[in-house]
Design a protein around this motif. Structure first.
Motif: not given
Length: 52
Positions: A1-9, A26-33, A35-38
């Protein structure tokens, strides 16, 4: 799920900044993963409790 190798990019453009420098911004944080894991963990725990 998500962008493969995002941190390396993003590695070449990352910047460490003091938390206080974000004041008033304003800071946006994607917490969807998370939430799904929880939810998945909750479901597992619920199933384990139901089986015991």
């Amino acid at each position: 799920m998500g962008v493969t190798s995002l941190w390396q990019i993003l590695e070449p453009v990352k910047q460490h900044v003091p938390l206080c420098s974000l004041k008033g911004k304003t800071l946006a944080v994607d917490l969807s993963i998370w939430v799904c894991e929880a939810q998945t963990e909750d479901m597992k725990l619920g199933l384990e409790k139901a089986q015991t």
